[in-house]
Enzyme design. Structure first.
Site, short mmCIF file in Angstrom:
data_model
loop_
_atom_site.label_atom_id
_atom_site.label_comp_id
_atom_site.label_asym_id
_atom_site.label_seq_id
_atom_site.Cartn_x
_atom_site.Cartn_y
_atom_site.Cartn_z
N ASN A 1 -28.80 25.15 27.51
CA ASN A 1 -28.91 23.92 27.04
C ASN A 1 -27.80 22.93 27.84
OD1 ASN A 1 -29.00 21.23 25.92
ND2 ASN A 1 -29.12 22.27 23.73
N GLU B 1 -42.09 18.10 25.80
CA GLU B 1 -41.63 17.92 24.42
C GLU B 1 -42.39 16.77 23.80
OE1 GLU B 1 -38.27 19.94 22.44
OE2 GLU B 1 -37.42 17.99 22.98
N LYS C 1 -39.63 23.55 18.12
CA LYS C 1 -38.48 23.16 18.20
C LYS C 1 -37.66 22.56 16.77
CE LYS C 1 -35.30 21.80 21.48
NZ LYS C 1 -35.56 20.70 22.16
#
Length: 260
Positions: free
Chosen positions: A188, A56, A118
């Site tokens: 998550n 990320e 995202k």
């Protein structure tokens, strides 16, 4: 709660953004010659031969503040690509994560890997926007969406050639994700309402997910032992941001993980 604040700000931002271009405007842009044709995010994660890494591009978070001071999204993406990970996640939320859609647009221009957008997607307008800025996949957070929108956003994404990482945190959300037909399930480990992290959340939900789905464990993955634990559970992929952003050498940290 911080999640409520994020969504409230997102609605304000969207009102402004949507005044500049309509969904019809985005639809016309999709048809333009030379528009990026989405890559296979599912296939990249499922067929890597090892646990896949989604790395990320992340400047900040609501709980940690600025994570990477010398933030250069293009340089970070280049290092990810050279490290031969499977996909890149780009945070585009502006207010709390200090992201930007432009980061994704610029990374797309030189990135041969699938890119996940995202963000906090709460309106169909954002699905079309994601396609036009070069995303191959988008994040859909189950807790933010009605059953109707969860299904609709996936259907439209698929029509546009994109795929969806459908994110859950508990059993009820997982049931909703599976019912919606989600093929890529993100578990998550961070509770978005308290921001507390527990890696065992992946273990708790893993066995309820059919084998033909891609399972991605998200948040709280700090070192090799964490990755070994998740690999033993049988997850297909991990999404890692902060650990790479804080590493002295991103490529060395990725190589550590790839050796597991």
């Amino acid at each position: 709660m911080i999640l409520d604040e994020i969504v409230a700000q997102k609605r304000i931002q969207l009102k402004d953004d949507m005044s500049r271009i309509t969904i019809e405007g985005w639809k016309q842009r999709v048809k333009r010659p030379g528009t990026h044709k989405p890559l296979d995010f599912y296939g990249a994660l499922k067929n890597s031969g090892n646990i896949s890494i989604i790395a990320e591009v992340k400047k900040a978070s609501p709980s940690k503040g600025i994570i990477k001071e010398d933030f250069d999204p293009l340089r970070i993406a280049k290092e990810y690509i050279e490290s031969q990970i499977q996909a890149i996640s780009v945070l585009t939320e502006r207010n709390f994560f200090k992201g930007n859609e432009d980061y994704l647009v610029k990374i797309r221009q030189s990135c041969p890997l699938p890119i996940l957008r995202k963000d906090f997607i709460i309106d169909l307008w954002q699905v079309y926007e994601s396609r036009c800025i070069g995303a191959d996949a988008i994040l859909l957070i189950v807790s933010l969406l009605s059953d109707e929108d969860l299904k609709k956003f996936q259907v439209v994404s698929n029509i546009l050639g994109m795929q969806c990482l459908v994110e859950v945190h508990d059993e009820r959300e997982l049931d909703r994700a599976l019912e919606s037909g989600a093929r890529i399930i993100g578990i998550n480990n961070r509770d978005l309402r308290t921001f507390e992290v527990d890696l065992k959340n992946t273990e708790k939900l893993m066995n309820q997910i059919p084998n033909d789905r891609v399972v991605v464990s998200e948040s709280g993955i700090k070192g090799v032992e964490d990755l070994k634990y998740l690999k033993e559970l049988g997850v297909d992929a991990v999404l890692i941001g902060e650990t790479f952003m804080r590493a002295q050498s991103i490529s060395e940290k990725i190589n550590e993980f790839k050796a597991v």
